[in-house]
Design an enzyme around this catalytic site. Structure first.
Site, PDB file in Angstrom:
ATOM      1  N   LYS A 233      51.964  35.502  42.326  1.00 49.54           N
ATOM      2  CA  LYS A 233      51.469  36.989  42.039  1.00 49.54           C
ATOM      3  C   LYS A 233      51.655  37.609  43.262  1.00 49.54           C
ATOM      4  O   LYS A 233      52.083  38.701  43.551  1.00 49.54           O
ATOM      5  CB  LYS A 233      50.173  36.981  41.646  1.00 49.54           C
ATOM      6  CG  LYS A 233      49.583  38.233  41.457  1.00 49.54           C
ATOM      7  CD  LYS A 233      48.086  38.177  40.780  1.00 49.54           C
ATOM      8  CE  LYS A 233      47.528  39.356  40.895  1.00 49.54           C
ATOM      9  NZ  LYS A 233      45.940  39.671  40.253  1.00 49.54           N
TER      10      LYS A 233
ATOM     11  N   GLU B 292      51.595  27.913  50.159  1.00 51.15           N
ATOM     12  CA  GLU B 292      52.287  26.448  49.639  1.00 51.15           C
ATOM     13  C   GLU B 292      53.414  26.666  48.828  1.00 51.15           C
ATOM     14  O   GLU B 292      54.442  26.078  48.874  1.00 51.15           O
ATOM     15  CB  GLU B 292      51.179  25.809  48.524  1.00 51.15           C
ATOM     16  CG  GLU B 292      49.817  25.194  49.367  1.00 51.15           C
ATOM     17  CD  GLU B 292      48.731  26.050  49.263  1.00 51.15           C
ATOM     18  OE1 GLU B 292      49.008  27.369  49.364  1.00 51.15           O
ATOM     19  OE2 GLU B 292      47.534  25.554  49.148  1.00 51.15           O
TER      20      GLU B 292
ATOM     21  N   GLY C  89      45.305  35.807  38.353  1.00 50.91           N
ATOM     22  CA  GLY C  89      46.367  34.408  38.305  1.00 50.91           C
ATOM     23  C   GLY C  89      45.889  33.564  37.269  1.00 50.91           C
ATOM     24  O   GLY C  89      46.887  33.040  36.500  1.00 50.91           O
ATOM     25  N   ARG C  90      44.642  33.283  36.948  1.00 52.60           N
ATOM     26  CA  ARG C  90      44.318  32.273  36.270  1.00 52.60           C
ATOM     27  C   ARG C  90      44.300  32.739  34.545  1.00 52.60           C
ATOM     28  O   ARG C  90      44.024  31.931  33.647  1.00 52.60           O
ATOM     29  CB  ARG C  90      43.007  31.640  36.369  1.00 52.60           C
ATOM     30  CG  ARG C  90      41.765  32.560  36.549  1.00 52.60           C
ATOM     31  CD  ARG C  90      40.596  32.049  37.196  1.00 52.60           C
ATOM     32  NE  ARG C  90      39.564  32.850  37.505  1.00 52.60           N
ATOM     33  CZ  ARG C  90      39.444  33.693  38.714  1.00 52.60           C
ATOM     34  NH1 ARG C  90      40.676  33.680  39.429  1.00 52.60           N
ATOM     35  NH2 ARG C  90      38.692  34.599  38.872  1.00 52.60           N
TER      36      ARG C  90
ATOM     37  N   GLU D 211      36.780  28.781  38.912  1.00 55.35           N
ATOM     38  CA  GLU D 211      37.288  29.783  40.020  1.00 55.35           C
ATOM     39  C   GLU D 211      36.890  30.946  39.305  1.00 55.35           C
ATOM     40  O   GLU D 211      36.502  31.947  40.068  1.00 55.35           O
ATOM     41  CB  GLU D 211      38.890  29.886  40.051  1.00 55.35           C
ATOM     42  CG  GLU D 211      39.236  30.569  41.500  1.00 55.35           C
ATOM     43  CD  GLU D 211      40.792  30.506  41.424  1.00 55.35           C
ATOM     44  OE1 GLU D 211      41.590  31.317  41.043  1.00 55.35           O
ATOM     45  OE2 GLU D 211      41.176  29.692  42.340  1.00 55.35           O
TER      46      GLU D 211
ATOM     47  N   HIS E 224      38.410   4.448  28.138  1.00 50.18           N
ATOM     48  CA  HIS E 224      38.403   3.258  29.086  1.00 50.18           C
ATOM     49  C   HIS E 224      38.211   3.725  30.566  1.00 50.18           C
ATOM     50  O   HIS E 224      38.685   2.795  31.379  1.00 50.18           O
ATOM     51  CB  HIS E 224      39.991   2.483  28.705  1.00 50.18           C
ATOM     52  CG  HIS E 224      39.795   2.322  27.462  1.00 50.18           C
ATOM     53  ND1 HIS E 224      39.693   1.167  26.631  1.00 50.18           N
ATOM     54  CD2 HIS E 224      40.358   3.014  26.305  1.00 50.18           C
ATOM     55  CE1 HIS E 224      39.659   1.105  25.219  1.00 50.18           C
ATOM     56  NE2 HIS E 224      40.174   2.214  25.095  1.00 50.18           N
TER      57      HIS E 224
HETATM   58  O1  F6P Z   1      43.926  29.821  45.405  1.00 52.78           O
HETATM   59  C1  F6P Z   1      43.838  30.971  44.800  1.00 52.78           C
HETATM   60  C2  F6P Z   1      44.802  31.772  44.189  1.00 52.78           C
HETATM   61  O2  F6P Z   1      44.468  33.160  44.498  1.00 52.78           O
HETATM   62  C3  F6P Z   1      44.513  31.662  42.588  1.00 52.78           C
HETATM   63  O3  F6P Z   1      43.459  32.463  41.852  1.00 52.78           O
HETATM   64  C4  F6P Z   1      45.850  31.937  42.101  1.00 52.78           C
HETATM   65  O4  F6P Z   1      46.051  31.482  40.582  1.00 52.78           O
HETATM   66  C5  F6P Z   1      46.576  31.041  43.384  1.00 52.78           C
HETATM   67  O5  F6P Z   1      45.967  31.198  44.415  1.00 52.78           O
HETATM   68  C6  F6P Z   1      48.236  31.425  43.398  1.00 52.78           C
HETATM   69  O6  F6P Z   1      48.371  32.686  43.835  1.00 52.78           O
HETATM   70  P1  F6P Z   1      49.522  33.411  43.838  1.00 52.78           P
HETATM   71  O7  F6P Z   1      50.012  33.516  42.267  1.00 52.78           O
HETATM   72  O8  F6P Z   1      49.622  34.766  44.567  1.00 52.78           O
HETATM   73  O9  F6P Z   1      50.764  32.700  44.680  1.00 52.78           O
END
Ligand code: F6P
Length: 548
Positions: free
Chosen positions: A211, A217, A271-272, A357, A388
């Site tokens: 987003k 990452e 995002g979620r 979250e 299990h």
């Molecule tokens: O770690 C928090 C967060 O902002 C989430 O809410 C979101 O889904 C995720 O990181 C990824 O964010 P982006 O889509 O901006 O990379």
């Protein structure tokens, strides 16, 4: 804003819980032969059976009162009306608008922000996504060397990963064909390594899904994947092998992805809550536009149900209120998600983000400390595997854990004869949790089997099941796009219901920021770690990494 704990229904519920405490689920069932009918609700052919929770008519009546006193009607109206209910970021939360164009029978709701209909832009973007997916799936869009795309690698994290990954696995039976899907989220190079190790660059399309297009990452993985591809096929090939999904066109362009291969969504999609948007591109590539629209249609139908059904028949309302009952009145701190469907193995992880979250908050919408518990810990895994592993604790642990069982009636695997066994296990688990096995029954069984009196006396407590452990069952006729879309939307709105009672904002996530800042500072070596633990571990890291 009145505190929830000051509402009259809250106080009545606390008194009521104290009176109800000694009543077992077995007694509830014995007192009411029609308990299943009386404590279940339907949305279309999806059944919510909440009879195995320690609630009565009075409990439910008070919980519905609590919802009303908490302003659920006004909150729902604001949500659907495009108000800026994400009050710390000044944004609406209009993910429901993303599924409206696909509502079956043209029964989609209308959504507007500041009086402006968002429908046209949503439809335009959906059409672009579907056209692109068709081109790739039919082979009209080819890789740089002219080979057909057969492998999709989605690079994203959190909401830009968990939702699409859940759905792609959940709809395994709908994928067919020759498309392979992979999801890379972890910044640990091992994740990318694993996926690139099985990728043919000529046939691979990377979706960089973010987003913000700033998430560390995702950017690290995207850059590494890009370098890998350019190393194999040359820099010019990047254009045919990378697409982006984002709200941030500048960052996408700066990364070097052609804006023509960028699919957009908007800041009013959290995002979620974004799998229904362009973030779902991997899903469309996997199952095709038609089935993606069915997924949206299932969710759109639940939106209408949540907006319009009376509280007592409203599945997300009931689910949210049961969570409040367990968390705030029974003092239970966690909730297990147990899909009896291997294809839904990612559901617990998906719901961890959706619930924790969203509702893992310690201040109210106004910024005051809450004086009541909010999100429980969400955990679980697919049945029967969990049986299990951790069901021992569910049955005999020191604290009950409310469980959500998700069952499907019809099977879509190549081995349907095993489905009865799966289904029977799901039912057996919820019944065993509810009714247990008494010490008398255990002793009698052992005596009948010829055990000595000493063995019977010693083993009976170990082999007794206390029962009276709450669970809720959601029964889907089948795991297909429509019903999976509906299932996810049920949980989305459930989270909103609980947030409304708790008077917290479910649409922000400030709690993820501090760790990001500190990691960046450590990486940049700024100032050095202030505490002895971090400093000690850093020093060890340095010494270990310099070793041969
Ligand atoms: O770690 C928090 C967060 O902002 C989430 O809410 C979101 O889904 C995720 O990181 C990824 O964010 P982006 O889509 O901006 O990379």
């Amino acid at each position: 804003m009145t505190k929830p704990t000051d509402l009259s229904a809250w106080k009545s519920l606390a008194d009521h819980q104290a009176r109800l405490k000694g009543t077992t689920l077995a007694a509830h069932f014995a007192a009411d032969p029609a308990r299943f009918r009386n404590f279940s609700a339907k949305f279309g052919d999806i059944v919510l059976d909440y009879s195995k929770n320690g609630v009565t008519d009075v409990t439910m009546g008070l919980l519905f009162d609590l919802a009303r006193e908490s302003g659920i009607d006004a909150a729902r109206a604001k949500l659907f009306g495009g108000d800026r209910i994400n009050n710390t970021e000044g944004r609406p939360a209009l993910h429901m608008a993303l599924r409206a164009p696909a509502a079956h029978g043209g029964k989609g709701l209308d959504f507007a922000i500041d009086g402006k209909d968002v429908g046209p832009q949503v439809e335009r973007e959906l059409d672009l996504l579907c056209d692109f997916a068709d081109e790739v799936r039919m082979g009209a869009f080819k890789g740089a060397t002219g080979k057909r795309i057969r492998h999709i690698v989605n690079i994203g994290i959190g909401g830009s990963d968990l939702g699409p990954a859940l759905i792609v696995d959940g709809l395994r039976a709908d994928i067919g064909g020759k498309m392979q899907l992979d999801f890379v989220s972890n910044v640990d190079g091992a994740h990318l390594d694993l996926v690139l190790g099985r990728a043919n660059p000529e046939k691979t399309l990377f979706i960089v899904a973010s987003k913000t297009f700033t998430t560390a990452e995702t950017m690290a993985n995207a850059k590494a994947a890009r370098k890998w591809l350019a190393g194999k096929l040359g820099e010019a090939a990047v254009d045919r092998h990378f697409v982006a999904v984002s709200t941030n066109i500048e960052a996408v362009t700066a990364f070097g992805i052609n804006p023509e291969r960028m699919f957009r969504f908007w800041d009013w999609v959290g995002g979620r809550y974004s799998l229904w948007s362009a973030i779902g591109l991997s899903i469309i590539l996997a199952v095709g536009p038609h089935k993606f629209r069915d997924l949206l249609a299932g969710a759109a139908a639940v939106d209408r149900h949540f907006a319009e059904a009376p509280l007592s028949q409203n599945l997300p309302v009931i689910l949210g209120l049961l969570q409040v009952w367990h968390r705030n009145f029974c003092g239970l701190g966690s909730q297990a998600i147990l899909p009896y469907a291997q294809d839904l193995w990612r559901l617990p992880a998906y719901l961890q983000q959706l619930e924790m979250e969203s509702n893992g908050k310690r201040v109210t919408r106004e910024g005051q400390p809450v004086g009541w518990q909010t999100s429980p810990v969400i955990w679980g895994q697919a049945g029967t595997n969990g049986q299990h592993a951790f069901h021992q604790m569910l049955h005999q642990g020191s604290e009950p854990v409310p469980c959500d069982f998700i069952l499907t009636a019809r099977d879509r695997s190549a081995f349907p004869e095993q489905h009865q066994m799966l289904f029977a296990n799901g039912l057996a688990q919820s019944a065993a949790l509810a009714f247990g096995k008494s010490a008398e029954a255990v002793s009698a069984e052992m005596k009948a089997a010829g055990k000595s009196a000493a063995d019977v006396a010693f083993l009976t407590p170990h082999r007794t099941f206390p029962g009276n452990r709450p669970s809720t069952t959601l029964l889907l006729p089948v795991l297909d796009p429509y019903h999976l879309g509906a299932l996810i939307a049920l949980y989305e709105h459930k989270v909103f219901v609980a947030a409304t009672i708790w008077n917290i904002n479910p649409f922000d996530q400030w709690g993820v920021e501090l760790g990001k800042e500190m990691a960046n500072a450590l990486l940049a070596g700024q100032g050095g770690p202030a505490d002895s633990s971090t400093a000690g571990l850093m020093a060890l890291y340095d010494s270990y990494t310099h070793r041969k």
